[in-house]
Scaffold this active site. Sequence first.
Site, PDB file in Angstrom:
ATOM      1  N   HIS A  13      25.695 114.153   1.758  1.00 49.48           N
ATOM      2  CA  HIS A  13      27.120 114.114   1.439  1.00 49.48           C
ATOM      3  C   HIS A  13      27.757 115.429   1.893  1.00 49.48           C
ATOM      4  O   HIS A  13      27.080 116.355   2.338  1.00 49.48           O
ATOM      5  CB  HIS A  13      27.368 113.877  -0.061  1.00 49.48           C
ATOM      6  CG  HIS A  13      27.037 115.015  -0.974  1.00 49.48           C
ATOM      7  ND1 HIS A  13      27.507 115.087  -2.259  1.00 49.48           N
ATOM      8  CD2 HIS A  13      26.265 116.122  -0.792  1.00 49.48           C
ATOM      9  CE1 HIS A  13      27.051 116.186  -2.826  1.00 49.48           C
ATOM     10  NE2 HIS A  13      26.309 116.815  -1.974  1.00 49.48           N
ATOM     11  N   CYS A  32      29.477 123.480   0.676  1.00 49.57           N
ATOM     12  CA  CYS A  32      29.491 122.019   0.554  1.00 49.57           C
ATOM     13  C   CYS A  32      30.505 121.381   1.497  1.00 49.57           C
ATOM     14  O   CYS A  32      30.499 120.165   1.681  1.00 49.57           O
ATOM     15  CB  CYS A  32      29.819 121.593  -0.879  1.00 49.57           C
ATOM     16  SG  CYS A  32      28.539 122.080  -2.054  1.00 49.57           S
ATOM     17  N   HIS A  38      24.920 117.767   4.065  1.00 50.28           N
ATOM     18  CA  HIS A  38      23.658 118.278   3.529  1.00 50.28           C
ATOM     19  C   HIS A  38      23.206 117.242   2.512  1.00 50.28           C
ATOM     20  O   HIS A  38      23.923 116.267   2.278  1.00 50.28           O
ATOM     21  CB  HIS A  38      23.851 119.663   2.887  1.00 50.28           C
ATOM     22  CG  HIS A  38      24.676 119.618   1.654  1.00 50.28           C
ATOM     23  ND1 HIS A  38      26.053 119.571   1.691  1.00 50.28           N
ATOM     24  CD2 HIS A  38      24.350 119.566   0.340  1.00 50.28           C
ATOM     25  CE1 HIS A  38      26.532 119.509   0.461  1.00 50.28           C
ATOM     26  NE2 HIS A  38      25.528 119.504  -0.381  1.00 50.28           N
ATOM     27  N   HIS A  40      20.461 115.792  -0.934  1.00 48.78           N
ATOM     28  CA  HIS A  40      19.764 116.030  -2.199  1.00 48.78           C
ATOM     29  C   HIS A  40      18.797 114.884  -2.502  1.00 48.78           C
ATOM     30  O   HIS A  40      18.982 113.766  -2.041  1.00 48.78           O
ATOM     31  CB  HIS A  40      20.775 116.111  -3.358  1.00 48.78           C
ATOM     32  CG  HIS A  40      21.780 117.198  -3.217  1.00 48.78           C
ATOM     33  ND1 HIS A  40      21.458 118.516  -3.390  1.00 48.78           N
ATOM     34  CD2 HIS A  40      23.097 117.186  -2.907  1.00 48.78           C
ATOM     35  CE1 HIS A  40      22.543 119.263  -3.198  1.00 48.78           C
ATOM     36  NE2 HIS A  40      23.554 118.480  -2.898  1.00 48.78           N
ATOM     37  N   ASP A  78      20.330 104.976  -1.179  1.00 48.71           N
ATOM     38  CA  ASP A  78      19.137 105.713  -0.753  1.00 48.71           C
ATOM     39  C   ASP A  78      19.047 105.839   0.770  1.00 48.71           C
ATOM     40  O   ASP A  78      19.201 104.859   1.497  1.00 48.71           O
ATOM     41  CB  ASP A  78      17.881 105.002  -1.280  1.00 48.71           C
ATOM     42  CG  ASP A  78      16.644 105.842  -1.049  1.00 48.71           C
ATOM     43  OD1 ASP A  78      16.735 107.079  -1.133  1.00 48.71           O
ATOM     44  OD2 ASP A  78      15.561 105.260  -0.768  1.00 48.71           O
ATOM     45  N   HIS A  79      18.773 107.059   1.221  1.00 52.67           N
ATOM     46  CA  HIS A  79      18.665 107.345   2.655  1.00 52.67           C
ATOM     47  C   HIS A  79      19.985 107.035   3.367  1.00 52.67           C
ATOM     48  O   HIS A  79      19.978 106.607   4.531  1.00 52.67           O
ATOM     49  CB  HIS A  79      17.477 106.607   3.279  1.00 52.67           C
ATOM     50  CG  HIS A  79      16.176 107.329   3.024  1.00 52.67           C
ATOM     51  ND1 HIS A  79      15.660 107.466   1.762  1.00 52.67           N
ATOM     52  CD2 HIS A  79      15.309 107.975   3.853  1.00 52.67           C
ATOM     53  CE1 HIS A  79      14.532 108.147   1.830  1.00 52.67           C
ATOM     54  NE2 HIS A  79      14.298 108.478   3.080  1.00 52.67           N
ATOM     55  N   GLU A 126      21.967 116.212  -9.530  1.00 53.95           N
ATOM     56  CA  GLU A 126      22.072 116.521  -8.093  1.00 53.95           C
ATOM     57  C   GLU A 126      20.906 117.434  -7.706  1.00 53.95           C
ATOM     58  O   GLU A 126      20.334 117.326  -6.628  1.00 53.95           O
ATOM     59  CB  GLU A 126      23.394 117.230  -7.826  1.00 53.95           C
ATOM     60  CG  GLU A 126      23.663 117.417  -6.352  1.00 53.95           C
ATOM     61  CD  GLU A 126      24.960 118.162  -6.091  1.00 53.95           C
ATOM     62  OE1 GLU A 126      26.023 117.533  -6.092  1.00 53.95           O
ATOM     63  OE2 GLU A 126      24.899 119.396  -5.899  1.00 53.95           O
TER      64      GLU A 126
END
Lengths: 139, 139, 139, 139, 139, 139
Positions: A13, A32, A38, A40, A78-79, A126
Amino acid sequence: MLITRRATFSASHYYWNPDWSPEQNLAVFGKCANRAGHGHNYTLEVTVSGSVDPVTGFLVDLKWLKDLIEHEVLDVYDHRHLNLEVPEFAHTIPTTENISIAIWNRLVPAIASASTARLTTVRIYETPEIFAEFSGGQA
Amino acid sequence: MLITRRATFSASHYYWNPDWSPEQNLAVFGKCANRAGHGHNYTLEVTVSGSVDPVTGFLVDLKWLKDLIEHEVLDVYDHRHLNLEVPEFAHTIPTTENISIAIWNRLVPAIASASTARLTTVRIYETPEIFAEFSGGQA
Amino acid sequence: MLITRRATFSASHYYWNPDWSPEQNLAVFGKCANRAGHGHNYTLEVTVSGSVDPVTGFLVDLKWLKDLIEHEVLDVYDHRHLNLEVPEFAHTIPTTENISIAIWNRLVPAIASASTARLTTVRIYETPEIFAEFSGGQA
Amino acid sequence: MLITRRATFSASHYYWNPDWSPEQNLAVFGKCANRAGHGHNYTLEVTVSGSVDPVTGFLVDLKWLKDLIEHEVLDVYDHRHLNLEVPEFAHTIPTTENISIAIWNRLVPAIASASTARLTTVRIYETPEIFAEFSGGQA
Amino acid sequence: MLITRRATFSASHYYWNPDWSPEQNLAVFGKCANRAGHGHNYTLEVTVSGSVDPVTGFLVDLKWLKDLIEHEVLDVYDHRHLNLEVPEFAHTIPTTENISIAIWNRLVPAIASASTARLTTVRIYETPEIFAEFSGGQA
Amino acid sequence: MLITRRATFSASHYYWNPDWSPEQNLAVFGKCANRAGHGHNYTLEVTVSGSVDPVTGFLVDLKWLKDLIEHEVLDVYDHRHLNLEVPEFAHTIPTTENISIAIWNRLVPAIASASTARLTTVRIYETPEIFAEFSGGQA
């Protein structure tokens, strides 16, 4: 009685307000704001409340809850790059707070339509140092 | 003010409703229905509430609470088969939910008889991914 | 270069030497000698070594390693009673040490037949406080 | 004597071999081939060896080692897209294995030029379930 | 074959070289030079190697190892000020490195006198971010 | 909506009531009564509540909250002896309960003066096994 199921997903994100200049985005969001993104390893905790069925000893079938989290959340998040690929973040910044609301909104109808249990809390980490918790109502 | 003490125990269990056929047990409980049993390292969190004694700075003496958890819970549950050896699970399926209720029922009178603190919550982790939380009242 | 994949399973076991009297078993094995069984959430770490394929950047395909651990170990151990249901523990006590050897023996041929990577270490945690590590050779 | 310092960073990446068709990338890399990227909270463990200075009791000054990891690794990797923004991954797929090698290559000269300690191992966790470990030599 | 037992203790310490001026101590040791002391929850991992006894399935009796760690280390270190109350740190700075050596020196004879197992490694975490590991030989 | 930020600090303390004899202190506080002091790695979780700013997606700026925790708490508590160096514990025993109240009292005005968010809970872990939680009101 509450029961909680934990799940994890990995996503990218960035934080960016398109109404602002790059300088203002950088000033507010710091690193950010990097548009390359980047990511998490998010940890999600879904808590439901209700009464225990005396026949099964279950508040909910946790296998069912696991599958529901997988279909409603992990298959979409996810991913993935949250800003670019998840519809609810097309115009909403995917902060930890907003992710907890978005997951709440995905889970409430899915749980209500198939169970007498009630979604009580969505907690999202996060990192191990930062987590948001949404329990419905006004965000 | 709340204070919590964590403890761990290792136990076996299975999920089985004797009113059902083996097929029905397998359909509902999946691999948990295996009558040979399987086991977990359970993590228990006992939370009590009350006011801080200005003389000691304690809500409760945590050494006392640790010993109480040991006598009331660990001595009965640790390294045991819950279905076969723990009386409250002779006719009640030892799901995470039911274990939280059973531990609550063991601790409430033990704490009430020896302290002005009040048991607030029993949280039990079956694995790091699943936990139940009971705070009294109707289960 | 080493790469490690972690997996978890939940199982029951007990420690019992059939050549000994119950008293001797109790003296040596303590509460682990309870024949009703008790259980753990085991954490398994499988480490393989080799060289990194410049085309994929992989030492091994971790999805393949995950599936292999699932087929070779979890399908046989998870939600099982090790003494009663897993053949290698019919006459061998399922201590943490012996579990690490048994998993090593299951994984070595499976990895050797399908990969140029070499199994380096099997580490198994019985609890977060106790773990055994086997790297082949004489046990 | 070994001493280890842990650090964390959050980054995006994807797996993609430009010599392959999209279909081949998808077949080998699965959901990691998503070009929008996904991300992780990486945990890095840097282990150095040497002898303990009898005057300070230090093998290395851990504040120095922390700063060095920050300058050499975190300033370049944290909150970055590894494929798009970190030079060593312009033509190398940022797998866990390759990240451990790249960090090794960054740290070896930085440590050698300023300390008598020797870099021994770089361990990098992509998730708690997957970690690679590089100790130099042929990768 | 290796087997490891983890234990924890809480202790105070400070870093101070009496041959130095206060300024020099502050320059080298920073906030660790505060003579009022500060403290940590240390985590200790004791690893022993040997062969598995075919009669018990044990490399060592872990209950024995636990008691030994308790008597040799915890009884002396836990809830103590390392500099002021533990003899080996009267003239040696209790850095993570030196603590690992001191525990090694306490455990080697105790294990050698009562077991065929060999102490292999002492690992000590000062925080989750910092750990030292001593395996004997020249420190 | 709640958001939580975690931080850690390392400090020394002891439990001692100056109105009591040494014997009475030892009887009530056990090894915590050791006047040389002992220490912990404390983990602090600060939870604030409020509404999410639609422009930033933030309930609070977590960088601001991190800095505030650092200035208001860590700068005063970290690498300090709580009894001897932190003013609020000059005449108050630094138990886990009292530390949670003291941190609450430090954070409430600092947050109120600079944010519309409201401090909701201060949770402090003395060890992973023990934590206190204060949410204001009568302690």
